[in-house]
Design a protein around this motif. Structure first.
Motif, PDB file in Angstrom:
ATOM      1  N   GLY A 102       3.274 -24.387 -60.921  1.00 52.06           N
ATOM      2  CA  GLY A 102       3.294 -24.558 -59.468  1.00 52.06           C
ATOM      3  C   GLY A 102       3.751 -25.956 -59.082  1.00 52.06           C
ATOM      4  N   ALA A 103       3.283 -26.956 -59.832  1.00 54.32           N
ATOM      5  CA  ALA A 103       3.688 -28.333 -59.543  1.00 54.32           C
ATOM      6  C   ALA A 103       5.190 -28.501 -59.766  1.00 54.32           C
ATOM      7  CB  ALA A 103       2.906 -29.303 -60.426  1.00 54.32           C
ATOM      8  N   LYS A 104       5.705 -27.908 -60.832  1.00 51.52           N
ATOM      9  CA  LYS A 104       7.148 -27.987 -61.098  1.00 51.52           C
ATOM     10  C   LYS A 104       7.939 -27.334 -59.976  1.00 51.52           C
ATOM     11  CE  LYS A 104       6.814 -28.061 -66.126  1.00 51.52           C
ATOM     12  NZ  LYS A 104       6.998 -27.264 -67.346  1.00 51.52           N
ATOM     13  N   LEU A 105       7.473 -26.165 -59.513  1.00 55.56           N
ATOM     14  CA  LEU A 105       8.143 -25.492 -58.399  1.00 55.56           C
ATOM     15  C   LEU A 105       8.091 -26.349 -57.141  1.00 55.56           C
ATOM     16  CD1 LEU A 105       7.024 -21.777 -58.783  1.00 55.56           C
ATOM     17  CD2 LEU A 105       9.325 -22.680 -59.040  1.00 55.56           C
ATOM     18  N   GLY A 106       6.935 -26.969 -56.896  1.00 57.62           N
ATOM     19  CA  GLY A 106       6.802 -27.834 -55.730  1.00 57.62           C
ATOM     20  C   GLY A 106       7.735 -29.029 -55.804  1.00 57.62           C
ATOM     21  N   GLU A 107       7.844 -29.630 -56.993  1.00 56.35           N
ATOM     22  CA  GLU A 107       8.758 -30.757 -57.166  1.00 56.35           C
ATOM     23  C   GLU A 107      10.198 -30.324 -56.925  1.00 56.35           C
ATOM     24  OE1 GLU A 107       8.082 -32.250 -61.106  1.00 56.35           O
ATOM     25  OE2 GLU A 107       6.075 -32.962 -60.621  1.00 56.35           O
ATOM     26  N   GLU A 108      10.553 -29.160 -57.444  1.00 56.92           N
ATOM     27  CA  GLU A 108      11.922 -28.660 -57.265  1.00 56.92           C
ATOM     28  C   GLU A 108      12.197 -28.380 -55.793  1.00 56.92           C
ATOM     29  OE1 GLU A 108      15.798 -27.471 -58.317  1.00 56.92           O
ATOM     30  OE2 GLU A 108      14.296 -28.666 -59.336  1.00 56.92           O
ATOM     31  N   ARG A 109      11.231 -27.758 -55.113  1.00 56.64           N
ATOM     32  CA  ARG A 109      11.405 -27.509 -53.679  1.00 56.64           C
ATOM     33  C   ARG A 109      11.553 -28.819 -52.929  1.00 56.64           C
ATOM     34  NH1 ARG A 109       6.848 -23.305 -53.673  1.00 56.64           N
ATOM     35  NH2 ARG A 109       7.967 -21.410 -54.171  1.00 56.64           N
ATOM     36  N   GLY A 110      10.730 -29.819 -53.296  1.00 60.27           N
ATOM     37  CA  GLY A 110      10.810 -31.126 -52.655  1.00 60.27           C
ATOM     38  C   GLY A 110      12.161 -31.781 -52.889  1.00 60.27           C
ATOM     39  N   ARG A 111      12.668 -31.666 -54.120  1.00 55.99           N
ATOM     40  CA  ARG A 111      13.970 -32.240 -54.443  1.00 55.99           C
ATOM     41  C   ARG A 111      15.066 -31.559 -53.621  1.00 55.99           C
ATOM     42  NH1 ARG A 111      18.235 -31.661 -57.633  1.00 55.99           N
ATOM     43  NH2 ARG A 111      17.628 -29.711 -58.577  1.00 55.99           N
ATOM     44  N   ILE A 112      15.004 -30.245 -53.551  1.00 58.38           N
ATOM     45  CA  ILE A 112      16.002 -29.492 -52.778  1.00 58.38           C
ATOM     46  C   ILE A 112      15.899 -29.854 -51.301  1.00 58.38           C
ATOM     47  CG2 ILE A 112      16.642 -27.173 -51.992  1.00 58.38           C
ATOM     48  CD1 ILE A 112      15.883 -26.218 -54.865  1.00 58.38           C
ATOM     49  N   GLN A 113      14.677 -29.960 -50.793  1.00 56.08           N
ATOM     50  CA  GLN A 113      14.490 -30.333 -49.388  1.00 56.08           C
ATOM     51  C   GLN A 113      15.035 -31.736 -49.147  1.00 56.08           C
ATOM     52  OE1 GLN A 113      10.487 -30.017 -47.922  1.00 56.08           O
ATOM     53  NE2 GLN A 113      11.013 -30.835 -45.935  1.00 56.08           N
ATOM     54  N   GLY A 114      14.790 -32.654 -50.088  1.00 51.74           N
ATOM     55  CA  GLY A 114      15.309 -34.014 -49.960  1.00 51.74           C
ATOM     56  C   GLY A 114      16.824 -34.042 -49.927  1.00 51.74           C
ATOM     57  N   ILE A 115      17.442 -33.246 -50.787  1.00 54.55           N
ATOM     58  CA  ILE A 115      18.907 -33.164 -50.803  1.00 54.55           C
ATOM     59  C   ILE A 115      19.411 -32.632 -49.465  1.00 54.55           C
ATOM     60  CG2 ILE A 115      20.872 -31.934 -51.819  1.00 54.55           C
ATOM     61  CD1 ILE A 115      19.338 -32.115 -54.532  1.00 54.55           C
ATOM     62  N   ALA A 116      18.768 -31.574 -48.974  1.00 56.27           N
ATOM     63  CA  ALA A 116      19.189 -30.980 -47.696  1.00 56.27           C
ATOM     64  C   ALA A 116      19.037 -31.978 -46.551  1.00 56.27           C
ATOM     65  CB  ALA A 116      18.374 -29.718 -47.412  1.00 56.27           C
ATOM     66  N   GLU A 117      17.912 -32.717 -46.549  1.00 51.48           N
ATOM     67  CA  GLU A 117      17.710 -33.714 -45.499  1.00 51.48           C
ATOM     68  C   GLU A 117      18.741 -34.833 -45.609  1.00 51.48           C
ATOM     69  OE1 GLU A 117      13.625 -34.884 -45.923  1.00 51.48           O
ATOM     70  OE2 GLU A 117      12.886 -32.988 -45.116  1.00 51.48           O
ATOM     71  N   GLY A 118      19.046 -35.240 -46.838  1.00 56.30           N
ATOM     72  CA  GLY A 118      20.054 -36.275 -47.049  1.00 56.30           C
ATOM     73  C   GLY A 118      21.427 -35.828 -46.569  1.00 56.30           C
ATOM     74  N   LEU A 119      21.770 -34.591 -46.882  1.00 58.43           N
ATOM     75  CA  LEU A 119      23.060 -34.064 -46.431  1.00 58.43           C
ATOM     76  C   LEU A 119      23.120 -34.001 -44.908  1.00 58.43           C
ATOM     77  CD1 LEU A 119      23.626 -31.215 -49.039  1.00 58.43           C
ATOM     78  CD2 LEU A 119      24.943 -33.334 -48.818  1.00 58.43           C
ATOM     79  N   ALA A 120      22.026 -33.544 -44.294  1.00 55.75           N
ATOM     80  CA  ALA A 120      21.992 -33.452 -42.833  1.00 55.75           C
ATOM     81  C   ALA A 120      22.108 -34.843 -42.207  1.00 55.75           C
ATOM     82  CB  ALA A 120      20.701 -32.763 -42.372  1.00 55.75           C
ATOM     83  N   ALA A 121      21.402 -35.818 -42.785  1.00 53.71           N
ATOM     84  CA  ALA A 121      21.477 -37.181 -42.251  1.00 53.71           C
ATOM     85  C   ALA A 121      22.890 -37.739 -42.415  1.00 53.71           C
ATOM     86  CB  ALA A 121      20.467 -38.081 -42.961  1.00 53.71           C
ATOM     87  N   GLY A 122      23.507 -37.480 -43.556  1.00 56.78           N
ATOM     88  CA  GLY A 122      24.878 -37.937 -43.778  1.00 56.78           C
ATOM     89  C   GLY A 122      25.858 -37.297 -42.816  1.00 56.78           C
ATOM     90  N   GLU A 123      25.658 -36.022 -42.564  1.00 59.25           N
ATOM     91  CA  GLU A 123      26.530 -35.312 -41.627  1.00 59.25           C
ATOM     92  C   GLU A 123      26.377 -35.894 -40.217  1.00 59.25           C
ATOM     93  OE1 GLU A 123      27.161 -30.800 -39.848  1.00 59.25           O
ATOM     94  OE2 GLU A 123      25.954 -31.082 -41.643  1.00 59.25           O
ATOM     95  N   MET A 124      25.118 -36.177 -39.841  1.00 58.84           N
ATOM     96  CA  MET A 124      24.881 -36.737 -38.508  1.00 58.84           C
ATOM     97  C   MET A 124      25.472 -38.144 -38.405  1.00 58.84           C
ATOM     98  SD  MET A 124      23.836 -35.887 -35.568  1.00 58.84           S
ATOM     99  CE  MET A 124      22.941 -34.394 -35.863  1.00 58.84           C
ATOM    100  N   LYS A 125      25.377 -38.925 -39.465  1.00 57.66           N
ATOM    101  CA  LYS A 125      25.965 -40.277 -39.453  1.00 57.66           C
ATOM    102  C   LYS A 125      27.482 -40.191 -39.277  1.00 57.66           C
ATOM    103  CE  LYS A 125      26.303 -44.527 -42.097  1.00 57.66           C
ATOM    104  NZ  LYS A 125      26.110 -45.203 -43.348  1.00 57.66           N
TER     105      LYS A 125
END
Length: 167
Positions: A102-125
């Motif tokens: 479960g912790a591994k899945l949570g870390e992976e979800r967090g990593r994916i969410q971080g990537i998505a947020e980074g992409l969205a922030a980059g797109e907005m910039k």
């Protein structure tokens, strides 16, 4: 395919017909014959704890102590897993494994969410930079908003926040 049975033991009567158990097979609707893939689904309503064999088993599933369980086989296994050191150690290892997965899945979800947020922030910039460049060329906030696909209000905020830097 080999014969398969998927059994869902549910807290309540999920199908709502007031029965303790439901056997679901597959049928070819157009010709009204059974589909012989040997795949079956069974729903068991665990809230029905009457004096039938199934009702007693459901009651056993709700017992916390091995001594309260009617089924000798189940009582013995529950005793082994909950009341012997070897069983407790085994269950602790199993729970650790479940927790770690479960912790591994949570870390992976967090990593994916971080990537998505980074992409969205980059797109907005990039949109903001484009908006500022277009404004320098004299384009209206309304036209810029249409081009970069954001609201006019957001473009105006970008422009007003940047005007002090431009002057």
């Amino acid at each position: 395919m080999p014969e398969t049975h998927v059994i869902f033991i549910t807290r309540d009567d999920v199908l709502g017909y007031g029965l303790p158990i439901y056997h679901i097979g597959r049928k070819i609707e157009e010709v009204g014959t059974d589909f012989k893939d040997e795949a079956y689904i069974i729903y068991v309503n665990s809230s029905r704890q009457d004096d039938t064999e199934l009702g007693r088993l459901m009651k056993d599933f709700h017992c916390k102590n091995a001594k309260d369980i009617h089924s000798e086989v189940l009582a013995r296994r529950v005793y082994e897993l909950k009341e012997t050191q070897e069983g407790v150690d085994h269950m602790c290892r199993e729970m650790d494994e479940i927790y770690n997965e479960g912790a591994k899945l949570g870390e992976e979800r967090g990593r994916i969410q971080g990537i998505a947020e980074g992409l969205a922030a980059g797109e907005m910039k990039a949109k903001k930079e484009t908006a500022l460049t277009l404004a320098e060329k004299g384009m209206s906030a309304s036209d810029i908003a249409d081009i970069v696909k954001v609201s006019v209000k957001l473009v105006q905020e970008w422009l007003s926040g940047n005007m002090s830097l431009v002057k």
